[in-house]
Design a protein around this motif. Structure first.
Motif, PDB file in Angstrom:
ATOM      1  N   ALA A   1      -0.884   1.146  -6.076  1.00  0.00           N
ATOM      2  CA  ALA A   1      -1.863   1.834  -5.235  1.00  0.00           C
ATOM      3  C   ALA A   1      -1.955   3.310  -5.616  1.00  0.00           C
ATOM      4  CB  ALA A   1      -1.480   1.695  -3.759  1.00  0.00           C
ATOM      5  N   PHE A   2      -3.163   3.878  -5.515  1.00  0.00           N
ATOM      6  CA  PHE A   2      -3.356   5.303  -5.760  1.00  0.00           C
ATOM      7  C   PHE A   2      -2.629   6.106  -4.692  1.00  0.00           C
ATOM      8  CE2 PHE A   2      -7.641   4.035  -7.665  1.00  0.00           C
ATOM      9  CZ  PHE A   2      -7.194   4.134  -8.957  1.00  0.00           C
ATOM     10  N   GLY A   3      -2.311   7.331  -5.026  1.00  0.00           N
ATOM     11  CA  GLY A   3      -1.743   8.243  -4.048  1.00  0.00           C
ATOM     12  C   GLY A   3      -0.281   8.534  -4.283  1.00  0.00           C
ATOM     13  N   ASP A   4       0.182   9.517  -3.542  1.00  0.00           N
ATOM     14  CA  ASP A   4       1.566   9.961  -3.671  1.00  0.00           C
ATOM     15  C   ASP A   4       2.436   9.519  -2.502  1.00  0.00           C
ATOM     16  OD1 ASP A   4       1.016  11.325  -6.077  1.00  0.00           O
ATOM     17  OD2 ASP A   4       0.260  13.052  -4.949  1.00  0.00           O
ATOM     18  N   GLY A   5       1.862   8.774  -1.568  1.00  0.00           N
ATOM     19  CA  GLY A   5       2.620   8.333  -0.406  1.00  0.00           C
ATOM     20  C   GLY A   5       3.730   7.365  -0.783  1.00  0.00           C
TER      21      GLY A   5
ATOM     22  N   THR B   1       0.836  -1.199   0.000  1.00  0.00           N
ATOM     23  CA  THR B   1       0.000   0.000   0.000  1.00  0.00           C
ATOM     24  C   THR B   1       0.873   1.253   0.000  1.00  0.00           C
ATOM     25  OG1 THR B   1      -1.811   1.109   1.173  1.00  0.00           O
ATOM     26  CG2 THR B   1      -0.116   0.061   2.531  1.00  0.00           C
ATOM     27  N   LYS B   2       0.248   2.394  -0.055  1.00  0.00           N
ATOM     28  CA  LYS B   2       0.943   3.663   0.155  1.00  0.00           C
ATOM     29  C   LYS B   2       0.474   4.317   1.452  1.00  0.00           C
ATOM     30  CE  LYS B   2       2.086   4.476  -4.642  1.00  0.00           C
ATOM     31  NZ  LYS B   2       1.751   5.186  -5.864  1.00  0.00           N
ATOM     32  N   ALA B   3      -0.336   3.610   2.214  1.00  0.00           N
ATOM     33  CA  ALA B   3      -0.821   4.133   3.492  1.00  0.00           C
ATOM     34  C   ALA B   3       0.295   4.092   4.533  1.00  0.00           C
ATOM     35  CB  ALA B   3      -2.009   3.308   3.975  1.00  0.00           C
TER      36      ALA B   3
END
Length: 137
Positions: A58-62, A15-17
């Protein structure tokens, strides 16, 4: 349904979480993939490769992360990569409606090459154009 044996299996979630040890990964949040609808399932794998794809796509910029997780309930084969696409479950990928507890983080993992990532993203884009959802709930 597969019952989990936490003593013999190590499960990963890409994930990027930004999560911490003890956090629970639960259903009901916006999915990391597809049309960003609220997730009915959460996903995990017994292979680092499958978790790596999860982190990279995964979506996002993390920052891309791979967590070691423990399922808190039953898990089942992930139909997104089994049955219709591959016989059996060669990626050892599963899903659940029960939370996963974060018990560790894999700090040293190798991502896919830029070429492999481009091929996968292009493939997912073609599926999207055809109206095929990347994640089947």
């Amino acid at each position: 349904m597969k019952t989990t044996d936490q003593h013999t299996s190590i499960y990963y979630h890409g994930t990027k979480a930004d999560l911490k040890i003890g956090d629970l990964i639960e259903v009901g949040f916006v999915s990391n993939y597809g049309t960003k609808r609220k997730s009915k399932y959460i996903y995990l794998s017994e292979t680092l490769d499958a978790a790596t794809w999860g982190a990279e796509l995964a979506f996002g910029d993390g920052k891309e992360k791979i967590y070691i997780v423990e399922p808190t309930g039953a898990i089942e084969d992930d139909p997104n990569v089994t049955d219709k696409k591959f016989p059996g479950n060669p990626t050892k990928s599963y899903r659940s409606q029960h939370p996963f507890k974060v018990v560790g983080e894999v700090k040293d993992w190798q991502g896919h090459s830029p070429e492999q990532l481009k091929m996968m993203r292009d493939h997912l884009e073609r599926l999207k154009e055809q109206g095929i959802e990347a994640i089947e709930d």
